[in-house]
Design a protein around this motif. Structure first.
Motif, PDB file in Angstrom:
ATOM      1  N   ASP C 258       0.848  -1.196   0.000  1.00  0.00           N
ATOM      2  CA  ASP C 258       0.000   0.000   0.000  1.00  0.00           C
ATOM      3  C   ASP C 258       0.879   1.239   0.000  1.00  0.00           C
ATOM      4  O   ASP C 258       0.611   2.200  -0.723  1.00  0.00           O
ATOM      5  CB  ASP C 258      -0.913   0.021   1.238  1.00  0.00           C
ATOM      6  CG  ASP C 258      -2.036  -0.999   1.156  1.00  0.00           C
ATOM      7  OD1 ASP C 258      -2.693  -1.255   2.186  1.00  0.00           O
ATOM      8  OD2 ASP C 258      -2.255  -1.557   0.059  1.00  0.00           O
ATOM      9  N   GLY C 259       1.908   1.218   0.818  1.00  0.00           N
ATOM     10  CA  GLY C 259       2.839   2.345   0.888  1.00  0.00           C
ATOM     11  C   GLY C 259       3.436   2.645  -0.476  1.00  0.00           C
ATOM     12  O   GLY C 259       3.504   3.803  -0.907  1.00  0.00           O
ATOM     13  N   ILE C 260       3.842   1.595  -1.167  1.00  0.00           N
ATOM     14  CA  ILE C 260       4.409   1.776  -2.508  1.00  0.00           C
ATOM     15  C   ILE C 260       3.385   2.449  -3.413  1.00  0.00           C
ATOM     16  O   ILE C 260       3.700   3.375  -4.167  1.00  0.00           O
ATOM     17  CB  ILE C 260       4.846   0.414  -3.097  1.00  0.00           C
ATOM     18  CG1 ILE C 260       6.061  -0.120  -2.337  1.00  0.00           C
ATOM     19  CG2 ILE C 260       5.147   0.525  -4.586  1.00  0.00           C
ATOM     20  CD1 ILE C 260       6.446  -1.546  -2.693  1.00  0.00           C
ATOM     21  N   ALA C 266       1.755   9.768  -5.426  1.00  0.00           N
ATOM     22  CA  ALA C 266       2.232  11.118  -5.138  1.00  0.00           C
ATOM     23  C   ALA C 266       3.243  11.575  -6.184  1.00  0.00           C
ATOM     24  O   ALA C 266       3.218  12.720  -6.634  1.00  0.00           O
ATOM     25  CB  ALA C 266       2.848  11.164  -3.743  1.00  0.00           C
ATOM     26  N   ILE C 267       4.123  10.662  -6.572  1.00  0.00           N
ATOM     27  CA  ILE C 267       5.116  11.018  -7.587  1.00  0.00           C
ATOM     28  C   ILE C 267       4.412  11.328  -8.908  1.00  0.00           C
ATOM     29  O   ILE C 267       4.711  12.296  -9.585  1.00  0.00           O
ATOM     30  CB  ILE C 267       6.141   9.880  -7.766  1.00  0.00           C
ATOM     31  CG1 ILE C 267       7.014   9.776  -6.513  1.00  0.00           C
ATOM     32  CG2 ILE C 267       7.000  10.097  -9.002  1.00  0.00           C
ATOM     33  CD1 ILE C 267       7.960   8.601  -6.499  1.00  0.00           C
ATOM     34  N   LYS C 268       3.412  10.515  -9.225  1.00  0.00           N
ATOM     35  CA  LYS C 268       2.646  10.732 -10.457  1.00  0.00           C
ATOM     36  C   LYS C 268       1.920  12.071 -10.421  1.00  0.00           C
ATOM     37  O   LYS C 268       1.742  12.730 -11.434  1.00  0.00           O
ATOM     38  CB  LYS C 268       1.615   9.597 -10.598  1.00  0.00           C
ATOM     39  CG  LYS C 268       1.099   9.431 -11.997  1.00  0.00           C
ATOM     40  CD  LYS C 268       0.637   7.989 -12.262  1.00  0.00           C
ATOM     41  CE  LYS C 268      -0.523   8.046 -13.280  1.00  0.00           C
ATOM     42  NZ  LYS C 268      -1.649   7.207 -12.943  1.00  0.00           N
ATOM     43  N   ALA C 269       1.516  12.480  -9.203  1.00  0.00           N
ATOM     44  CA  ALA C 269       0.829  13.769  -9.072  1.00  0.00           C
ATOM     45  C   ALA C 269       1.804  14.931  -9.116  1.00  0.00           C
ATOM     46  O   ALA C 269       1.410  16.089  -8.954  1.00  0.00           O
ATOM     47  CB  ALA C 269       0.036  13.787  -7.772  1.00  0.00           C
ATOM     48  N   GLY C 270       3.066  14.630  -9.298  1.00  0.00           N
ATOM     49  CA  GLY C 270       4.045  15.700  -9.503  1.00  0.00           C
ATOM     50  C   GLY C 270       4.873  16.078  -8.296  1.00  0.00           C
ATOM     51  O   GLY C 270       5.643  17.033  -8.329  1.00  0.00           O
ATOM     52  N   LEU C 271       4.725  15.319  -7.214  1.00  0.00           N
ATOM     53  CA  LEU C 271       5.508  15.664  -6.024  1.00  0.00           C
ATOM     54  C   LEU C 271       6.878  14.995  -6.073  1.00  0.00           C
ATOM     55  O   LEU C 271       7.020  13.895  -6.587  1.00  0.00           O
ATOM     56  CB  LEU C 271       4.768  15.181  -4.771  1.00  0.00           C
ATOM     57  CG  LEU C 271       3.439  15.886  -4.504  1.00  0.00           C
ATOM     58  CD1 LEU C 271       2.680  15.164  -3.409  1.00  0.00           C
ATOM     59  CD2 LEU C 271       3.684  17.330  -4.081  1.00  0.00           C
ATOM     60  N   ASP C 272       7.847  15.666  -5.495  1.00  0.00           N
ATOM     61  CA  ASP C 272       9.171  15.066  -5.394  1.00  0.00           C
ATOM     62  C   ASP C 272       9.171  14.155  -4.178  1.00  0.00           C
ATOM     63  O   ASP C 272       8.679  14.544  -3.108  1.00  0.00           O
ATOM     64  CB  ASP C 272      10.227  16.161  -5.221  1.00  0.00           C
ATOM     65  CG  ASP C 272      11.607  15.565  -5.051  1.00  0.00           C
ATOM     66  OD1 ASP C 272      12.147  15.018  -6.026  1.00  0.00           O
ATOM     67  OD2 ASP C 272      12.118  15.594  -3.908  1.00  0.00           O
ATOM     68  N   VAL C 273       9.724  12.979  -4.325  1.00  0.00           N
ATOM     69  CA  VAL C 273       9.619  11.998  -3.241  1.00  0.00           C
ATOM     70  C   VAL C 273      10.119  12.535  -1.903  1.00  0.00           C
ATOM     71  O   VAL C 273       9.495  12.310  -0.854  1.00  0.00           O
ATOM     72  CB  VAL C 273      10.321  10.657  -3.613  1.00  0.00           C
ATOM     73  CG1 VAL C 273      11.829  10.827  -3.735  1.00  0.00           C
ATOM     74  CG2 VAL C 273       9.989   9.588  -2.618  1.00  0.00           C
ATOM     75  N   MET C 308      12.632   2.661  -0.350  1.00  0.00           N
ATOM     76  CA  MET C 308      12.653   4.108  -0.543  1.00  0.00           C
ATOM     77  C   MET C 308      13.949   4.548  -1.201  1.00  0.00           C
ATOM     78  O   MET C 308      13.970   5.405  -2.071  1.00  0.00           O
ATOM     79  CB  MET C 308      12.458   4.835   0.787  1.00  0.00           C
ATOM     80  CG  MET C 308      11.050   4.748   1.333  1.00  0.00           C
ATOM     81  SD  MET C 308       9.778   5.157   0.119  1.00  0.00           S
ATOM     82  CE  MET C 308      10.002   6.924   0.004  1.00  0.00           C
ATOM     83  N   LYS C 309      15.050   3.932  -0.783  1.00  0.00           N
ATOM     84  CA  LYS C 309      16.344   4.365  -1.322  1.00  0.00           C
ATOM     85  C   LYS C 309      16.540   3.843  -2.736  1.00  0.00           C
ATOM     86  O   LYS C 309      16.923   4.588  -3.629  1.00  0.00           O
ATOM     87  CB  LYS C 309      17.450   3.852  -0.406  1.00  0.00           C
ATOM     88  CG  LYS C 309      18.837   4.381  -0.766  1.00  0.00           C
ATOM     89  CD  LYS C 309      19.848   4.006   0.311  1.00  0.00           C
ATOM     90  CE  LYS C 309      21.132   4.804   0.129  1.00  0.00           C
ATOM     91  NZ  LYS C 309      22.308   4.052   0.569  1.00  0.00           N
ATOM     92  N   GLU C 310      16.312   2.554  -2.935  1.00  0.00           N
ATOM     93  CA  GLU C 310      16.655   1.945  -4.216  1.00  0.00           C
ATOM     94  C   GLU C 310      15.540   2.008  -5.242  1.00  0.00           C
ATOM     95  O   GLU C 310      15.773   2.290  -6.399  1.00  0.00           O
ATOM     96  CB  GLU C 310      17.093   0.493  -3.985  1.00  0.00           C
ATOM     97  CG  GLU C 310      18.482   0.411  -3.354  1.00  0.00           C
ATOM     98  CD  GLU C 310      18.570  -0.649  -2.254  1.00  0.00           C
ATOM     99  OE1 GLU C 310      17.838  -1.663  -2.361  1.00  0.00           O
ATOM    100  OE2 GLU C 310      19.356  -0.465  -1.311  1.00  0.00           O
ATOM    101  N   ARG C 311      14.314   1.762  -4.819  1.00  0.00           N
ATOM    102  CA  ARG C 311      13.238   1.767  -5.802  1.00  0.00           C
ATOM    103  C   ARG C 311      12.811   3.179  -6.148  1.00  0.00           C
ATOM    104  O   ARG C 311      12.548   3.495  -7.305  1.00  0.00           O
ATOM    105  CB  ARG C 311      12.052   0.985  -5.241  1.00  0.00           C
ATOM    106  CG  ARG C 311      10.863   0.908  -6.173  1.00  0.00           C
ATOM    107  CD  ARG C 311       9.861  -0.072  -5.603  1.00  0.00           C
ATOM    108  NE  ARG C 311       8.638  -0.098  -6.404  1.00  0.00           N
ATOM    109  CZ  ARG C 311       7.847  -1.158  -6.492  1.00  0.00           C
ATOM    110  NH1 ARG C 311       8.140  -2.268  -5.849  1.00  0.00           N
ATOM    111  NH2 ARG C 311       6.749  -1.113  -7.229  1.00  0.00           N
TER     112      ARG C 311
END
Lengths: 353, 132, 555
Positions: C258-260, C266-273, C308-311
């Motif tokens: 779910d977290g993924i 959020a990334i698709k919505a344009g936010l920087d991770v 979070m780091k690698e993917r």
């Protein structure tokens, strides 16, 4: 008691209808008498079969269809068939869940049936349940079932219009090519058509229908044993032979079953689907095709009923005991299985005298 | 053909915890019954309509939200109104013992609290069916 | 011989000796399993520490991959937040309970809302009948929210709100209340659960379908990253998944999946991770099997850090850290011999603390019967305080690190989690897996199999299928006054008469326009809330645009 049940069904009392369906399901002999009393309403409803693989969105589609029919002032009965567990004989019937919107509409009657031993097929009682709903004044009866095993074949015997639902991305080649599907579908629907591959599925189905139509046109002129032999054996066995191409008007290009796209979730394409269902029904009524079809269906059901009666008769007269001993004889190679079957049959026939 | 017991398993009201209801549904199926699982957010009207159309022998209500005193009797009342009071109604979930006499007085046959084995529910149905 | 070879040889001898003695001294059962039915071996030794480099897999607290904890000093710096979930009946009664808990030493607030509120219905809605105030506090408008936090300084407490589908609205109300207290939004500290995916799968308080729900969630991420930077915008939850019957591995796997999905949205919505990831938080369960639970938390941290780091290529270390709240497992508590539940909760709380939780809710003993009374919730709080001050387990970070058993369990849970995540990835992600009913089916199967184990006496629940006693029904349980519903309806009627209805209507119309477009919905929701538009009115506007979710149920 039974006469009042018939009366109450004709009055549209849902409790009576529900009770009658259960009695028919249980094989209650008196219930068949009740059904006989309802014969005046037979043939009054348009019966629509909806079938397709799990995940194709049939229940959601059925839910939307109910809404459309209701909007056109029609009373709708729904029979949702789900498989029984082969181990326990029980079942979890969950189709009703997806038709929640109509849960308290008195013009809609939803009944869940378990297949009860007919692996993947419709329960025996499905056809009777249709009659009961018809008698209670429902204009449209929708039968919804999963397209595995026998169910497409079964559904043709009972439905005036068969809607086959596919969905992109589920290994469509397998769904669509499956034995005889092309011949029994009156309307093909590609649901979840907003997904990738929807247009391709539509094209594939159309191509197959065209090929089939060509074959039919070619053969219908010179019908004969070859034509029948070319058909799927399974269909022959189950009475589909009665719908021989030569008894039906040959399918012209514009007569090809429509292939339609829907998105059941949003209702997109549903009004068009309902139009197609209703207009084809009217057309088939006018052309006489409906009569021919229902005739074949009745013959098929009669064959089934006779077959079941024979089996009941057999079971009642302790056929099981003789079956046991004959089976042992066959296994011990004292007698071949074909002779054994003839012997059993002969014994039963003699018993009638 | 043998008669199958038909059971409605319903979650009335807004409670969304369906673990128990689903476990019961499976257990009843494994005991050979036909279970009509109506899912979440059922109003008493929806439950009763389902019970009638499905010709149910039993209505099993699951609730963990504390709204049982309001919702359960309403189901029984509506069944009676529709002439369907030969349907066995019972419930389960988070229901305090002290509410049980009230619920029973309103026609709920039994309340199965947390920890009740599913076999007890199966047995109860088999021995308490109101209809032949 | 190397150290490893010496151990292997000694072990062989030991095994042989044990096998011989089994004839006379058999083990208690044929198969030993954890609380999640994972096999437990006869013995764990240094050989079970795993093949990886210790520093790489276990590491140090406060350092990637955070197996040992997200802070370097953990509880030596500060205890976990003792945060008891509370709320019931009216805003006034809940307010009183919050003040009681704060006075008793609780360090953060956790708000429980009633079902109509959680599902975006006002207290006078037909479906709210019988439900108002029962499982939490009824909040129909900003007025109720003002009462709820009356006299509680929002710049001094952090507040966690268990609200999902209408989280945007409740957050807006909280911000509006703070404004009235003269506190700017950037001073606010707290969490909203805001995890819709688990609602579809395990909890059932959804409103809208997945796509618009994800939009609301990412709008909240974006809004808070600028306006409410200290706010935890989501509490990605495994608690409910576990309560619904999953295993420990499934709890972590489905939560991280779910977290993924949220991160991808959020990334698709344009936010920087790195803009929003530092504020993601998690919520897990604590069950009875002490070591499995500790290992579970450690595995979760390690897996998420790598993801979070690698993917996702996050650069900010804060984005790699899995911070979480824990609640002890409600479904493990029995209605039979409720005092036993105090003991269960203690073991579970211990697991959470040894597992490095950031905050903790301990259940009260009457959990299986009703909402807790003041007396029983105080015991639950004392349980945490005794662990903190008397047990010594908080005196050094991750004290179980290096335990052969715990490290082995951590590794095997990690493996199991990665297998599930891969499978869900192959299906197209969590949303697709939920659409296909995969996650629900897995959970249900585990739930059913657990139930059958208990009924066959293969799993013992003390007081339930073993060591039973004949008991009198418990007394003194909390009852919610049924008149709460009526009072709430009366308040609503008065509110609608009193407020500036023209302003409310205008605000709702503006909200509808925004919902039809793609603007961030938080500002129009905040504006509507300030005109005293009710929760139900706001949600109805959104329903009219987004539609409602239709669940798919598999068996």
């Amino acid at each position: 008691m039974i006469d009042t049940l018939a009366r109450r069904c004709l009055d549209g009392d849902p409790r009576a209808v529900a009770r009658l369906i259960s009695l028919l399901e249980d094989g209650n002999k008196d219930a068949f008498g009740t059904l006989a009393a309802l014969v005046e309403r037979m043939g009054q409803a348009q019966v629509i079969g909806i079938t397709g693989p799990p995940g194709s969105g049939k229940s959601t589609l059925t839910d939307k269809l109910i809404g459309e029919f209701r909007a056109r002032g029609k009373r709708v009965g729904v029979i949702a068939v789900d498989p029984s567990s082969p181990f326990s004989g029980g079942a979890i019937l969950g189709d009703r869940l997806r038709m929640q919107g109509h849960a308290t509409d008195p013009g809609v009657f939803i009944r869940s049936l378990a297949s009860r031993g007919r692996l993947g097929g419709l329960s025996k009682a499905t056809a009777f349940a249709v009659r009961a709903l018809e008698a209670a004044g429902y204009d449209i009866v929708i039968i919804e079932t999963v397209g595995v095993g026998q169910s497409e074949v079964d559904i043709v015997k009972v439905a005036d219009t068969v809607v086959l639902v596919s969905v992109p991305g589920l290994g469509d080649d397998i769904q669509v090519i499956k034995a005889g599907i092309m011949e029994i579908g009156d309307i093909f629907v590609v649901n979840k058509s907003d997904r990738d591959g929807a247009d391709r599925v539509v094209r594939e189905i159309r191509a197959m229908l065209e090929t089939q139509a060509m074959l039919q046109r070619g053969k219908s002129v010179s019908a004969g044993p070859d034509t029948l032999a070319a058909r799927n054996a399974e269909l022959l066995h189950h009475g589909q032979a009665d719908l021989r191409p030569e008894t039906l008007p040959a399918r012209e290009a514009f007569d090809l079953p429509p292939v339609m796209k829907t998105i059941a979730e949003t209702g997109e394409g549903v009004p068009e689907l309902v139009e197609a269902i209703l207009s084809r029904f009217v057309k088939s009524l006018a052309s006489g095709e409906l009569e021919i079809r229902r005739h074949a269906s009745i013959k098929s059901q009669l064959k089934d009923l006779v077959g079941w009666q024979v089996m009941d008769y057999f079971v009642d007269r302790e056929g099981d005991g003789r079956l046991e001993s004959l089976a042992r004889s066959v296994q011990a190679r004292k007698i071949d299985i074909y002779s054994a079957a003839r012997e059993l049959f002969a014994t039963l026939m003699q018993g009638e005298k | 053909m043998e008669r199958k017991i038909r059971v409605i398993v319903a979650k009335p009201g807004l409670d969304g915890h369906d673990r128990g209801a689903k476990v019961i549904a499976r257990a009843l199926r494994d005991a050979g019954m036909e279970v009509i699982y109506t899912g979440l957010r059922q109003t008493p009207e929806q439950i009763v309509q389902a019970a009638i159309q499905e010709d149910a022998d039993v209505v099993a209500l699951s609730i963990l939200s504390g709204a049982h005193n309001h919702l359960f009797p309403r189901v029984v009342e509506l069944l009676k109104e529709k002439g369907a009071d030969d349907i066995l109604v019972f419930g389960g979930g988070v229901i305090p013992d002290e509410d049980i006499p009230f619920l029973k007085s309103k026609g709920i046959a039994e309340i199965f609290g947390p920890g009740t084995p599913t076999s007890a529910t199966v047995d109860f149905i088999k021995t308490h069916l109101k209809r032949a | 011989m190397s150290e490893k070879e010496k151990i292997e040889e000694a072990l062989k001898g030991w095994e042989a000796k044990v096998e011989k003695s089994l004839a006379k001294f058999p083990e208690r059962k044929a198969a030993f399993v954890t609380g999640s039915n994972a096999p437990v071996r006869r013995l764990y030794t240094p050989l079970d520490l795993g093949k990886r480099d210790t520093l790489e897999s276990i590491g140090l607290p406060g350092e990637f991959p955070y197996t040992r904890g997200v802070q370097s000093t953990m509880y030596r710096g500060r205890f976990w937040t003792m945060r008891q979930y509370a709320g019931f009946a009216s805003a006034e009664e809940s307010n009183a309970r919050y003040k009681f808990l704060l006075a008793q030493g609780q360090t953060g607030l956790s708000v429980a809302f009633d079902l109509p509120t959680q599902i975006g219905y006002d207290s006078d809605h037909a479906l709210a009948a019988g439900e108002v105030g029962k499982v939490g506090v009824a909040i129909d408008s900003l007025e109720d929210m003002e009462t709820l936090f009356g006299g509680i300084p929002l710049d001094k407490v952090s507040t966690s709100m268990t609200i999902n589908a209408p989280a945007s609205v409740l957050l807006a109300m909280y911000i509006a209340v703070a404004e009235k207290q003269g506190i700017p939004a950037d001073k606010l500290d707290g969490t909203i659960q805001n995890d819709i995916l688990k609602e579809y799968v395990a909890r059932g308080t959804y409103i809208f379908p997945p796509v618009p729900s994800m939009r609301l969630i990412t709008d909240i991420f974006a809004y808070c990253s600028k306006e409410v930077p200290n706010w935890n915008t989501i509490s990605i939850s495994g608690y409910h998944i576990r309560e619904a019957g999953s295993t420990a591995i499934q709890e972590v796997a489905f939560t991280l999946a779910d977290g993924i999905a949220y991160v991808e949205a959020a990334i698709k919505a344009g936010l920087d991770v790195d803009e929003f990831a530092p504020r993601l938080s998690f919520f897990f369960n604590a069950h009875n099997d002490l070591f499995e639970e500790v290992a579970k938390f450690r595995a979760a941290r390690r897996v998420w850090a790598h993801i979070m780091k690698e993917r996702f290529g996050a650069k900010n270390p804060k984005s790699w850290m899995l911070r979480f709240h824990t609640q002890t497992g409600g479904s493990t508590l029995t209605a039979q011999q409720p005092e036993n539940n105090v003991v269960r909760v203690t073991i579970q709380a211990l697991a959470a603390v040894l597992g490095g939780t950031q905050s903790l809710h301990t259940n009260s003993k009457d959990e299986a019967l009703a909402l807790p009374t003041e007396a029983s919730v105080r015991i639950a709080l004392r349980t945490q305080q005794i662990l903190a001050y008397e047990s010594g387990v908080a005196e050094t970070p991750d004290p179980l690190a290096g335990s052969y058993y715990v490290e082995s369990l951590t590794n095997s849970i990690e493996e199991g989690v990665l297998t599930y995540i891969k499978r869900i990835d192959d299906m197209g992600g969590a949303v697709k897996a939920i659409e296909q009913g995969y996650i629900q089916q897995e959970i249900q199967d585990s739930a059913y199999s657990w139930q059958m184990d208990v009924e066959k006496d293969e799993r013992v629940v003390v007081g339930l299928n073993k060591f039973q006693v004949k008991e009198d029904p418990p007394k003194g349980l909390l009852r919610v006054d049924p008149a709460v519903g009526e009072r709430q309806v009366a308040k609503l009627t008065a509110l609608r008469a009193r407020r500036d209805n023209a302003a409310t209507a205008a605000a709702l119309a503006a909200l509808k326009t925004a919902a039809l477009g793609s603007d961030n919905l938080m500002p129009p929701i905040l504006a509507a809330v300030k005109t005293y538009a009710t929760l139900g009115e706001i949600c109805d506007v959104l329903r009219s645009v987004f539609g409602e979710y239709r669940p798919s149920v598999m068996f």
